[in-house]
Scaffold this motif. Sequence first.
Motif, PDB file in Angstrom:
ATOM      1  N   ALA A 134      -6.437   0.835  -3.728  1.00  0.00           N
ATOM      2  CA  ALA A 134      -5.895  -0.531  -3.717  1.00  0.00           C
ATOM      3  C   ALA A 134      -7.043  -1.480  -3.416  1.00  0.00           C
ATOM      4  CB  ALA A 134      -4.787  -0.645  -2.686  1.00  0.00           C
ATOM      5  N   TYR A 149       1.437  -0.179  -3.915  1.00  0.00           N
ATOM      6  CA  TYR A 149       1.320  -1.554  -3.445  1.00  0.00           C
ATOM      7  C   TYR A 149       2.538  -1.994  -2.644  1.00  0.00           C
ATOM      8  CZ  TYR A 149      -3.138  -3.109  -5.244  1.00  0.00           C
ATOM      9  OH  TYR A 149      -4.475  -3.294  -5.425  1.00  0.00           O
ATOM     10  N   SER A 163      -6.695  -5.609  -2.465  1.00  0.00           N
ATOM     11  CA  SER A 163      -6.239  -5.904  -1.102  1.00  0.00           C
ATOM     12  C   SER A 163      -7.352  -5.612  -0.091  1.00  0.00           C
ATOM     13  CB  SER A 163      -5.007  -5.068  -0.761  1.00  0.00           C
ATOM     14  OG  SER A 163      -3.885  -5.487  -1.488  1.00  0.00           O
ATOM     15  N   GLU A 172       1.470  -1.087   0.668  1.00  0.00           N
ATOM     16  CA  GLU A 172       0.474  -2.045   1.148  1.00  0.00           C
ATOM     17  C   GLU A 172       1.149  -3.329   1.620  1.00  0.00           C
ATOM     18  OE1 GLU A 172      -2.880  -1.924   1.469  1.00  0.00           O
ATOM     19  OE2 GLU A 172      -2.880   0.203   0.909  1.00  0.00           O
ATOM     20  N   ALA A 219      -1.222  -7.836  -2.311  1.00  0.00           N
ATOM     21  CA  ALA A 219      -0.264  -6.744  -2.516  1.00  0.00           C
ATOM     22  C   ALA A 219       1.038  -7.280  -3.101  1.00  0.00           C
ATOM     23  CB  ALA A 219       0.012  -6.027  -1.194  1.00  0.00           C
TER      24      ALA A 219
END
Length: 479
Positions: free
Chosen positions: A287, A129, A290, A132, A307
């Motif tokens: 993920a 993350y 997101s 991200e 994120a």
Amino acid sequence: MPRIKSPHLLVAESGADREGHGLKRTMGLFHLVCFGVGAIVGTGIFVGLSDSVAEAGPAVVVSFVLAAITCVFTAFAFAELGGAIPVSGSSYSFAYAGLGETTAFLVGWCLLLEYGVSVSAVAVGWSQYVNELLDGVLGLRLPQALSAGPGDGGAVNLPAVLVIAMASVLLVRGVRESARATAAMAVVKLAVLVAFVAIGFTAFQDGNLTPFSPAGLAGIGAGTTAAFFSYIGFDAITTAGEEAKNPRRDIPVAILVCIGLVTLLYCAVALAAIGAIGGDEVGGTPAALSHVVDEVTGSTVGGGIVAFGAVVAIASVVLAVMYGQTRILMSMSRDGLVPRVFEKVSPRTATPVAGTLIVGLVFAVPAAFAPLDAVVNLCTIGTLATMAAVNIAVIALRRREPGLARTFRVPLYPVTPLLGVGFCLYLMYETGATTWLQFAVFLAVGLGVYALYGRRNSRLARHAAEVTPDAAEREPQAV
């Protein structure tokens, strides 16, 4: 006869009804609830949701509820024992009082696995993350060589090491600072998840929930085992028994509030995500949150905010779980079952400085280099075995210590703790034969360590051999 340490002696030795063992009482009910949320909500929902959805499809909501039911039955047991024996040892101390020293050591051994693997896995998820967030805000990503371990195509996972190092420094500074940081991070991540649910439901489509259970009951069962990892950490609340202002009242309340709040949140997040883009897409995206926001809003800004929430959430899990691990090791060290370095508390910071730094170093190594997917199921089965032991300890202590002061009592006793054991055994069965074999080897190694070190250095054995019910009655009661 097993070496059993009476609840009265545990409380008296720790000073848990006073100012415990050099620790300071700074945590109120709000801090304990935030601490519990901080320990639970993290990688399991931000990263692990895709794994659960891949197994169960839209029926992952049922999987979350089943995992929560397992936790609720055990949460009742933790609430009763946490109010009756408010010490830092959590499951380890409860097992020592109810089931004896050998079982207690194995419970502590399983807690090392639970907390060690979960912190390291969470730190690896944090690295994902961070990338991200950097991508959404700056359009940059860390090089693969520095953001993943050798098993994932990199060289060293530096962000994972960094988050563990930051948590270690904060824990060394003091519990007041750690509690405030955990509370702030818990508020941030709850706000982000609530915002995610609101965004996800704006694009909700009923058709995305069909077929509801593509893999049938087998898929729901596998999804429940995967979803259970999302709840690991609620027991860490009981490790604050010597640093809570009113542990006998606040610890049971905090445990039950956390389980209820987290379950509602997980189910809402899962429905919003699947309803927005469908189970297949959620299940195939690491993920996922997101990605959902990016798809719904058509912009990377929302995904960047999610994120950011994940970065904060996962950091709070690392902080809270590492806190719990240091306090459990401190309790085991007091009893002579692990080296004395873990029980030493700094008079300046009122924290186990050396133990915290050792734990941080040990947890950072697998986070930086080791592939952890292979041992996540081992972590799950070890956690479930610990929870089963706590349920059994409730029954044992009700029989052995009927007059023990209990600020909370398990409802529908003995049905509730027996159901807790049953659900734990069911989820343990779902982990598969390979995991059971790994677990058997892990327990055998633990028994070897106990025989070679713990049993020989046990302070209970050294001072009084065994604590019998008659001896327990003659011990001074905690004030």
